[in-house]
Motif scaffolding. Structure first.
Motif, PDB file in Angstrom:
ATOM      1  N   GLY B 298      45.877  33.392  28.663  1.00  0.00           N
ATOM      2  CA  GLY B 298      46.440  32.065  28.469  1.00  0.00           C
ATOM      3  C   GLY B 298      46.671  31.399  29.807  1.00  0.00           C
ATOM      4  O   GLY B 298      45.773  30.771  30.363  1.00  0.00           O
ATOM      5  N   ALA B 299      47.868  31.597  30.346  1.00  0.00           N
ATOM      6  CA  ALA B 299      48.178  30.974  31.633  1.00  0.00           C
ATOM      7  C   ALA B 299      47.399  31.643  32.764  1.00  0.00           C
ATOM      8  O   ALA B 299      47.064  31.011  33.754  1.00  0.00           O
ATOM      9  N   ASP B 300      47.150  32.935  32.608  1.00  0.00           N
ATOM     10  CA  ASP B 300      46.507  33.703  33.681  1.00  0.00           C
ATOM     11  C   ASP B 300      45.168  34.266  33.231  1.00  0.00           C
ATOM     12  O   ASP B 300      44.890  34.395  32.044  1.00  0.00           O
ATOM     13  N   LEU B 301      44.400  34.624  34.235  1.00  0.00           N
ATOM     14  CA  LEU B 301      43.164  35.353  33.983  1.00  0.00           C
ATOM     15  C   LEU B 301      43.148  36.546  34.937  1.00  0.00           C
ATOM     16  O   LEU B 301      43.321  36.378  36.143  1.00  0.00           O
ATOM     17  N   SER B 302      43.007  37.745  34.388  1.00  0.00           N
ATOM     18  CA  SER B 302      42.875  38.930  35.234  1.00  0.00           C
ATOM     19  C   SER B 302      41.395  39.274  35.323  1.00  0.00           C
ATOM     20  O   SER B 302      40.734  39.435  34.306  1.00  0.00           O
ATOM     21  N   VAL B 303      40.911  39.372  36.537  1.00  0.00           N
ATOM     22  CA  VAL B 303      39.492  39.680  36.734  1.00  0.00           C
ATOM     23  C   VAL B 303      39.372  41.026  37.427  1.00  0.00           C
ATOM     24  O   VAL B 303      40.018  41.255  38.452  1.00  0.00           O
ATOM     25  N   TYR B 304      38.616  41.921  36.838  1.00  0.00           N
ATOM     26  CA  TYR B 304      38.377  43.230  37.454  1.00  0.00           C
ATOM     27  C   TYR B 304      37.014  43.201  38.112  1.00  0.00           C
ATOM     28  O   TYR B 304      36.012  42.953  37.453  1.00  0.00           O
ATOM     29  N   VAL B 305      37.002  43.432  39.414  1.00  0.00           N
ATOM     30  CA  VAL B 305      35.759  43.348  40.184  1.00  0.00           C
ATOM     31  C   VAL B 305      35.460  44.719  40.774  1.00  0.00           C
ATOM     32  O   VAL B 305      36.323  45.322  41.424  1.00  0.00           O
ATOM     33  N   ASP B 306      34.243  45.209  40.533  1.00  0.00           N
ATOM     34  CA  ASP B 306      33.828  46.469  41.154  1.00  0.00           C
ATOM     35  C   ASP B 306      33.221  46.147  42.515  1.00  0.00           C
ATOM     36  O   ASP B 306      32.130  45.593  42.599  1.00  0.00           O
ATOM     37  N   THR B 307      33.914  46.503  43.596  1.00  0.00           N
ATOM     38  CA  THR B 307      33.406  46.184  44.931  1.00  0.00           C
ATOM     39  C   THR B 307      32.629  47.363  45.488  1.00  0.00           C
ATOM     40  O   THR B 307      32.799  48.501  45.043  1.00  0.00           O
ATOM     41  N   GLU B 308      31.804  47.058  46.465  1.00  0.00           N
ATOM     42  CA  GLU B 308      30.960  48.111  47.030  1.00  0.00           C
ATOM     43  C   GLU B 308      31.783  49.115  47.824  1.00  0.00           C
ATOM     44  O   GLU B 308      31.521  50.308  47.802  1.00  0.00           O
ATOM     45  N   HIS B 309      32.777  48.632  48.566  1.00  0.00           N
ATOM     46  CA  HIS B 309      33.466  49.505  49.510  1.00  0.00           C
ATOM     47  C   HIS B 309      34.844  49.950  49.061  1.00  0.00           C
ATOM     48  O   HIS B 309      35.339  50.961  49.519  1.00  0.00           O
ATOM     49  N   ALA B 310      35.464  49.171  48.178  1.00  0.00           N
ATOM     50  CA  ALA B 310      36.866  49.464  47.876  1.00  0.00           C
ATOM     51  C   ALA B 310      37.091  49.804  46.402  1.00  0.00           C
ATOM     52  O   ALA B 310      38.217  49.829  45.936  1.00  0.00           O
ATOM     53  N   GLY B 311      36.018  50.069  45.674  1.00  0.00           N
ATOM     54  CA  GLY B 311      36.191  50.403  44.258  1.00  0.00           C
ATOM     55  C   GLY B 311      36.628  49.203  43.439  1.00  0.00           C
ATOM     56  O   GLY B 311      36.333  48.065  43.803  1.00  0.00           O
ATOM     57  N   ARG B 312      37.335  49.470  42.366  1.00  0.00           N
ATOM     58  CA  ARG B 312      37.727  48.376  41.477  1.00  0.00           C
ATOM     59  C   ARG B 312      38.940  47.625  42.024  1.00  0.00           C
ATOM     60  O   ARG B 312      39.938  48.230  42.392  1.00  0.00           O
ATOM     61  N   VAL B 313      38.846  46.337  42.062  1.00  0.00           N
ATOM     62  CA  VAL B 313      39.897  45.476  42.592  1.00  0.00           C
ATOM     63  C   VAL B 313      40.292  44.486  41.504  1.00  0.00           C
ATOM     64  O   VAL B 313      39.439  43.994  40.772  1.00  0.00           O
ATOM     65  N   THR B 314      41.584  44.238  41.379  1.00  0.00           N
ATOM     66  CA  THR B 314      42.057  43.304  40.367  1.00  0.00           C
ATOM     67  C   THR B 314      42.432  41.988  41.018  1.00  0.00           C
ATOM     68  O   THR B 314      43.068  41.967  42.076  1.00  0.00           O
ATOM     69  N   LEU B 315      42.062  40.905  40.389  1.00  0.00           N
ATOM     70  CA  LEU B 315      42.396  39.574  40.878  1.00  0.00           C
ATOM     71  C   LEU B 315      43.086  38.827  39.750  1.00  0.00           C
ATOM     72  O   LEU B 315      42.707  38.952  38.596  1.00  0.00           O
ATOM     73  N   ARG B 316      44.150  38.109  40.102  1.00  0.00           N
ATOM     74  CA  ARG B 316      44.811  37.318  39.074  1.00  0.00           C
ATOM     75  C   ARG B 316      44.742  35.852  39.461  1.00  0.00           C
ATOM     76  O   ARG B 316      45.162  35.463  40.547  1.00  0.00           O
ATOM     77  N   GLY B 317      44.151  35.046  38.600  1.00  0.00           N
ATOM     78  CA  GLY B 317      44.021  33.620  38.883  1.00  0.00           C
ATOM     79  C   GLY B 317      44.487  32.803  37.702  1.00  0.00           C
ATOM     80  O   GLY B 317      44.901  33.356  36.684  1.00  0.00           O
ATOM     81  N   PRO B 318      44.439  31.496  37.814  1.00  0.00           N
ATOM     82  CA  PRO B 318      44.855  30.640  36.706  1.00  0.00           C
ATOM     83  C   PRO B 318      43.918  30.786  35.515  1.00  0.00           C
ATOM     84  O   PRO B 318      42.741  31.115  35.671  1.00  0.00           O
ATOM     85  N   GLY B 319      44.436  30.536  34.337  1.00  0.00           N
ATOM     86  CA  GLY B 319      43.650  30.692  33.116  1.00  0.00           C
ATOM     87  C   GLY B 319      42.470  29.747  33.039  1.00  0.00           C
ATOM     88  O   GLY B 319      41.540  29.964  32.263  1.00  0.00           O
ATOM     89  N   THR B 320      42.494  28.715  33.866  1.00  0.00           N
ATOM     90  CA  THR B 320      41.408  27.731  33.818  1.00  0.00           C
ATOM     91  C   THR B 320      40.181  28.191  34.592  1.00  0.00           C
ATOM     92  O   THR B 320      39.118  27.583  34.522  1.00  0.00           O
ATOM     93  N   MET B 321      40.349  29.295  35.383  1.00  0.00           N
ATOM     94  CA  MET B 321      39.260  29.795  36.211  1.00  0.00           C
ATOM     95  C   MET B 321      38.106  30.292  35.340  1.00  0.00           C
ATOM     96  O   MET B 321      38.312  30.820  34.258  1.00  0.00           O
ATOM     97  N   LYS B 322      36.857  30.070  35.853  1.00  0.00           N
ATOM     98  CA  LYS B 322      35.695  30.490  35.073  1.00  0.00           C
ATOM     99  C   LYS B 322      34.948  31.607  35.808  1.00  0.00           C
ATOM    100  O   LYS B 322      34.586  31.439  36.967  1.00  0.00           O
ATOM    101  N   VAL B 323      34.738  32.733  35.162  1.00  0.00           N
ATOM    102  CA  VAL B 323      33.871  33.774  35.730  1.00  0.00           C
ATOM    103  C   VAL B 323      33.021  34.330  34.602  1.00  0.00           C
ATOM    104  O   VAL B 323      33.401  34.268  33.437  1.00  0.00           O
TER     105      VAL B 323
END
Lengths: 289, 356
Positions: B298-323
């Motif tokens: 709703g208000a937030d969007l949690s994005v899980y990104v698998d990075t090459e060097h640091a493994g899985r990283v979590t990002l929290r952005g506004p719910g309006t963000m598009k990925v």
């Protein structure tokens, strides 16, 4: 192809109903017939109908009333004594039993002895001439006490019954006492509720249902008492230890008054049914309240 | 007004040490929350203060009085239990009044206190019911009422909200916060829920394995965690920890990306909160990776990104963000928002002086 729920139920319960009819229904019907007849061992298959004569005879028999009074007195006194002692011991021993639960096995040992054996054992121990207890009482203390004389015998069987069955009450109360949630005691201890007030205002009220059950079971057991008294003293000096069960037994097998004996047991049954009915209704009323 | 002091507390159950040499001071009127994962000793600590457990060593004082070996009721504290521990055979009124009767207060005083508490907690309608006939939330209020009427020196709460459903928990949490304001009393509160800790506490004590990891205001714990444990325990989703190398040029993410200033001690981990991360074009990112999953809240969007060097990283952005799932993205963050930790997991602070 499927049967209705109703007939399915009927079919599935039929064996149980038949079983109960055969095992309970048949003797009950026979009892009703015999209690209304003049019948002896010779005329078991051809009883003569005599109406309520047997009941009249039983109710007019002073021995019946004496036996009823005996059973009632015995049941009330032993059940109360057992429960009071059992409760006190359960609370007193609780710190020990919490650390060494196996001790409970020793404490409830008397329960595993057959009551008839108990009676026989005390018959030897308390015997006027050969019993060790009267002997040593006399030799060491100069006390001459007749445990089984008419005036003392009730006290003696009261003590024997209480000694054997207090452990039963102890067992029930021990479990009830231990099942009181620990956080309730902790809440009380933070509040400053301790000792006597903790026991009477919090612990005992929480154990009340168990107290009721224990009293009830011990009362029934005391009221129907037979074997330990029978093996110890029989009907007792002057019929002084004739419980209702012994009265019925003697009437049936000794005197051959089958009709009267069964009439007495029918009266007992009716009285017991009434008591249970009222108790169950009150119990249910409490639950819904 | 009540201060509670623990000095060098040790507690042993059998051969297991729960605490060794734990010291803590709680100020008058303060709302202190003990928080930590299960088994960290937070409930035991509360029970030691209540007097329900004895300390093996050390000293507990309340208002300067040594109460280490004082019985629970002489410490003048009230406790609210996780299970509420109401007396089941008494009505709500009797439950609340019971301790006052134990103290043999005059009848009028007892009635006045019970009615006052009932009004404050809005439990007047069911004063004559038994606990069995109450809902969980109502029982909770009765338990709090029972604590209030004694006018204790301090309140102890042992996970009081853990048996309530989520909506009721939030509601009751706010009520407890208001209660603290209106009573102005010292309160100690145990929970495993960091949200309860953050919202209620004046100061939070983070415990792990019987040791105090950090003591501080919610703001301090969030902005300046003392170690990786606190960094990851406080905040949701939890802080990302990225492996770094400390070289002569400074702290670099393993990818050889721009370095942070040289810290005094070599850093091996860099912490960055999900909400401090920003999504950028792959070539602009300090990190790059593929989007594994995006959770829309709703208000937030949690994005899980698998990075090459640091493994899985979590990002929290506004719910309006598009990925899009599977999209290659770049991640970046402000250096000022990064936390550095050494090989022991302790924070390195105040050493990043030289400008990048």
């Amino acid at each position: 192809m499927s049967l209705s729920q109703r007939s399915e139920n009927a079919i599935l319960t039929a064996p149980l109903v038949l079983f109960l009819l055969a095992l309970l229904g048949f003797p009950t019907v026979l009892d009703v017939i015999y209690s209304l007849s003049d019948v002896s061992f010779e005329t078991l298959r051809a009883p003569t109908f005599t109406g309520l004569d047997n009941f009249r005879a039983v109710l007019a028999d002073p021995d019946f009333w004496q036996a009823t009074w005996f059973s009632l007195k015995f049941a009330v006194l032993t059940s109360v004594a057992e429960c009071v002692l059992g409760l006190a011991l359960a609370i007193y021993f609780s710190p020990i039993l919490r650390r060494a639960p196996w001790m409970l096995a020793i404490l409830i040992m008397p329960m595993i002895i057959a009551p008839a054996m108990m009676g026989l054992m005390y018959r030897l121990v308390l015997h006027e001439f050969i019993g060790p207890l009267p002997n040593y009482l006399y030799n060491w203390f100069g006390v001459s006490y007749g445990f089984l004389t008419a005036q003392n015998v009730f006290k003696t069987i009261f003590v024997i019954e209480t000694l054997q069955w207090t452990p039963f009450a102890l067992l029930l109360f021990h479990m009830a006492y231990e099942s009181i949630p620990e956080d309730i005691r902790e809440a009380a201890s933070v509040d400053g509720t301790r000792g006597w007030r903790l026991l009477t205002r919090i612990e005992l009220p929480l154990m009340l249902p168990t107290l009721g059950v224990a009293l009830f079971i011990r009362f029934i057991d005391g009221f129907r008492v037979f074997d330990n008294i029978w093996t110890l003293t029989g009907t007792g000096p002057g019929g002084s230890t004739t419980s209702l069960s012994i009265y019925i037994y003697v009437a049936f097998f000794r005197s051959g008054e089958i009709g009267q004996a069964i009439a007495a047991s029918m009266i007992l049954f009716a009285a017991a049914f009434l008591v249970l009915f009222v108790a169950a209704r009150r119990g249910r009323g409490k639950e819904t309240a | 007004m009540t201060t509670i002091t623990l000095e060098n507390i040790g507690k042993r159950f059998g051969t297991t040490d729960i605490f060794q040499d734990l010291s803590l001071a709680m100020n008058s009127g303060e709302f202190v929350v003990f928080v930590g994962p299960s088994g960290c000793g937070k409930s035991t600590l509360l029970r030691l203060i209540a007097g329900l457990e004895d300390v093996t060593s050390g000293k507990i004082s309340i208002d300067g009085r040594d109460v280490t070996h004082t019985a629970p009721h002489d410490r003048g504290l009230s406790m609210v239990f996780q299970s509420y521990a109401l007396y089941p055979h008494m009505t709500v009124r009797q439950n609340i009044a019971f301790a006052l009767h134990t103290e043999k207060l005059p009848k009028a005083e007892i009635d006045a206190r019970v009615n006052e508490a009932a009004r404050a907690l809005q439990i007047e309608p069911y004063l004559d019911r038994k606990p069995k006939a109450l809902s969980g939330g109502q029982r909770q209020r009765v338990a709090i009422g029972r604590a209030i009427v004694r006018k204790p020196k301090a309140f102890l709460f042992d996970e009081p909200l853990s048996n309530l459903d989520a909506a009721l928990r939030t509601e009751t949490r706010i009520e407890i916060a208001e209660l603290h304001k209106s009573l102005d009393a010292t309160m100690l509160y145990v929970t495993h829920d960091q949200v309860e800790a953050m919202t209620l506490a004046d100061r939070i004590v983070v415990l792990s394995g019987g040791r105090i990891m950090q003591v501080g205001t919610p703001h301090e714990l969030y902005t300046a965690p003392a170690n990786t444990f606190v960094a990851q325990f406080i905040g949701s989703p939890k802080m990302n920890l990225l492996p770094v190398e400390t070289t002569a040029r400074g702290v670099e993410l393993s990818a050889g990306k721009p370095a942070l200033p040289v810290p005094v001690r070599p850093a091996v981990q860099l912490g960055v909160r999900p909400e401090a991360l920003r999504l950028v074009a792959p070539e602009e990112g300090l990190l790059t990776g593929k989007v594994a999953l995006a959770e829309y809240l709703g208000a937030d969007l949690s994005v899980y990104v698998d990075t090459e060097h640091a493994g899985r990283v979590t990002l929290r952005g506004p719910g309006t963000m598009k990925v899009r799932d599977g999209e290659t993205v770049g991640l970046t963050f402000d250096i000022s928002e990064a936390h550095l930790f050494d090989a022991n997991g302790d924070a390195i602070r105040g050493e990043m002086k030289a400008a990048a």
